[in-house]
Design a protein around this motif. Sequence first.
Motif, PDB file in Angstrom:
ATOM      1  N   ILE A  34      37.166  44.848  44.225  1.00 22.31           N
ATOM      2  CA  ILE A  34      36.304  43.795  43.915  1.00 22.31           C
ATOM      3  C   ILE A  34      34.765  44.245  43.230  1.00 22.31           C
ATOM      4  O   ILE A  34      34.447  43.657  42.513  1.00 22.31           O
ATOM      5  CB  ILE A  34      35.759  42.844  45.228  1.00 22.31           C
ATOM      6  CG1 ILE A  34      37.274  42.604  45.773  1.00 22.31           C
ATOM      7  CG2 ILE A  34      34.874  41.870  45.214  1.00 22.31           C
ATOM      8  CD1 ILE A  34      36.990  41.581  46.879  1.00 22.31           C
ATOM      9  N   LYS A  35      34.718  45.594  43.582  1.00 22.93           N
ATOM     10  CA  LYS A  35      33.386  46.032  43.099  1.00 22.93           C
ATOM     11  C   LYS A  35      33.324  46.222  41.680  1.00 22.93           C
ATOM     12  O   LYS A  35      32.566  46.027  40.859  1.00 22.93           O
ATOM     13  CB  LYS A  35      33.294  47.577  43.627  1.00 22.93           C
ATOM     14  CG  LYS A  35      32.482  47.451  45.070  1.00 22.93           C
ATOM     15  CD  LYS A  35      32.301  48.983  45.340  1.00 22.93           C
ATOM     16  CE  LYS A  35      31.604  49.108  46.913  1.00 22.93           C
ATOM     17  NZ  LYS A  35      31.378  50.603  47.151  1.00 22.93           N
ATOM     18  N   ASP A  36      34.543  46.448  40.955  1.00 24.88           N
ATOM     19  CA  ASP A  36      34.678  46.441  39.298  1.00 24.88           C
ATOM     20  C   ASP A  36      34.346  45.004  38.668  1.00 24.88           C
ATOM     21  O   ASP A  36      34.094  45.267  37.629  1.00 24.88           O
ATOM     22  CB  ASP A  36      36.051  46.986  39.309  1.00 24.88           C
ATOM     23  CG  ASP A  36      36.467  48.142  39.473  1.00 24.88           C
ATOM     24  OD1 ASP A  36      35.612  48.928  39.893  1.00 24.88           O
ATOM     25  OD2 ASP A  36      37.724  48.673  39.345  1.00 24.88           O
ATOM     26  N   LEU A  37      34.408  44.134  39.628  1.00 29.35           N
ATOM     27  CA  LEU A  37      33.948  42.692  38.856  1.00 29.35           C
ATOM     28  C   LEU A  37      32.294  42.766  38.642  1.00 29.35           C
ATOM     29  O   LEU A  37      31.765  41.736  37.820  1.00 29.35           O
ATOM     30  CB  LEU A  37      34.286  41.537  39.841  1.00 29.35           C
ATOM     31  CG  LEU A  37      35.942  41.435  40.156  1.00 29.35           C
ATOM     32  CD1 LEU A  37      36.267  40.311  40.825  1.00 29.35           C
ATOM     33  CD2 LEU A  37      36.727  41.280  38.441  1.00 29.35           C
ATOM     34  N   TYR A  38      31.638  43.471  39.416  1.00 30.77           N
ATOM     35  CA  TYR A  38      29.989  43.364  39.345  1.00 30.77           C
ATOM     36  C   TYR A  38      29.810  43.771  37.927  1.00 30.77           C
ATOM     37  O   TYR A  38      30.271  44.741  37.382  1.00 30.77           O
ATOM     38  CB  TYR A  38      29.466  44.231  40.260  1.00 30.77           C
ATOM     39  CG  TYR A  38      28.049  44.013  40.508  1.00 30.77           C
ATOM     40  CD1 TYR A  38      27.402  43.000  40.897  1.00 30.77           C
ATOM     41  CD2 TYR A  38      27.301  45.319  39.915  1.00 30.77           C
ATOM     42  CE1 TYR A  38      26.100  42.807  40.910  1.00 30.77           C
ATOM     43  CE2 TYR A  38      25.822  45.052  40.036  1.00 30.77           C
ATOM     44  CZ  TYR A  38      25.249  44.052  40.247  1.00 30.77           C
ATOM     45  OH  TYR A  38      23.874  43.853  40.413  1.00 30.77           O
ATOM     46  N   LYS A  39      28.695  43.132  37.368  1.00 30.74           N
ATOM     47  CA  LYS A  39      28.284  43.584  36.134  1.00 30.74           C
ATOM     48  C   LYS A  39      26.532  43.496  36.347  1.00 30.74           C
ATOM     49  O   LYS A  39      25.958  42.435  36.954  1.00 30.74           O
ATOM     50  CB  LYS A  39      28.368  42.568  35.270  1.00 30.74           C
ATOM     51  CG  LYS A  39      27.792  43.066  33.563  1.00 30.74           C
ATOM     52  CD  LYS A  39      28.504  42.130  32.785  1.00 30.74           C
ATOM     53  CE  LYS A  39      27.838  42.341  31.317  1.00 30.74           C
ATOM     54  NZ  LYS A  39      28.280  41.329  30.324  1.00 30.74           N
TER      55      LYS A  39
END
Length: 215
Positions: free
Chosen positions: A209-214
């Motif tokens: 889920i952290k990879d979705l953060y921008k």
Amino acid sequence: MKHNVFKDLAPAYIDKLTSEETNEQIESHMDQCEECRNYLNKMKEDLFSENENERRKDNRNIDYFRKVRSKNRKKITVIVSSLLAMFLLLIIAYYFVFVNMWQANSDNVETNIQYQGTMATLLFKAKKDNHYIILTDAKTDEGYTDTIFVYEKRNDYSSPAKLLKDGSGITFTFEDENTLLLYNGKKKKLTDEDKISIQYKDKTDVIPIKDLYKD
């Protein structure tokens, strides 16, 4: 026969509870006594009137129960009809939504991420014309999506399907890189173990889920 004895026996005489001998004495007395004769006739009229009132009351009660039963039958008919209509609607909905829908192959789906402010949307779009992607998701006990099932549907020209022509998405809202805002207003501190499983027919993709953060 004395008047007071006659009056005491009159109710039993009317109900035919007196003996033949007593009946003869009562009838003989009435032949000679107009007062007792009138007394007995009045008692019969009162008794008839009372019985008539009881009969009418019973009839009213019967009519009331008939009306209640009729209303109950109508209610039951309406309920049964509604349930049948709902069941039929569910069958029709199942046919149009699920019979012509299948789990999509990953090669037939275009996937990208759209960002708007602190929101990240995983967007899935069918590559073939007249095909649409429908998503179902499973949530954790905390209330955020951790599994996405990707389905494909074709030849659906309904209004809902037209809304899906540009793709179907699941949105995640972040407070920061390590904090996910949940649907219930609470916050979820993210770890490397918090991931999203994307289920296709041919494979399963897993995204932290952290990879979705921008930023």
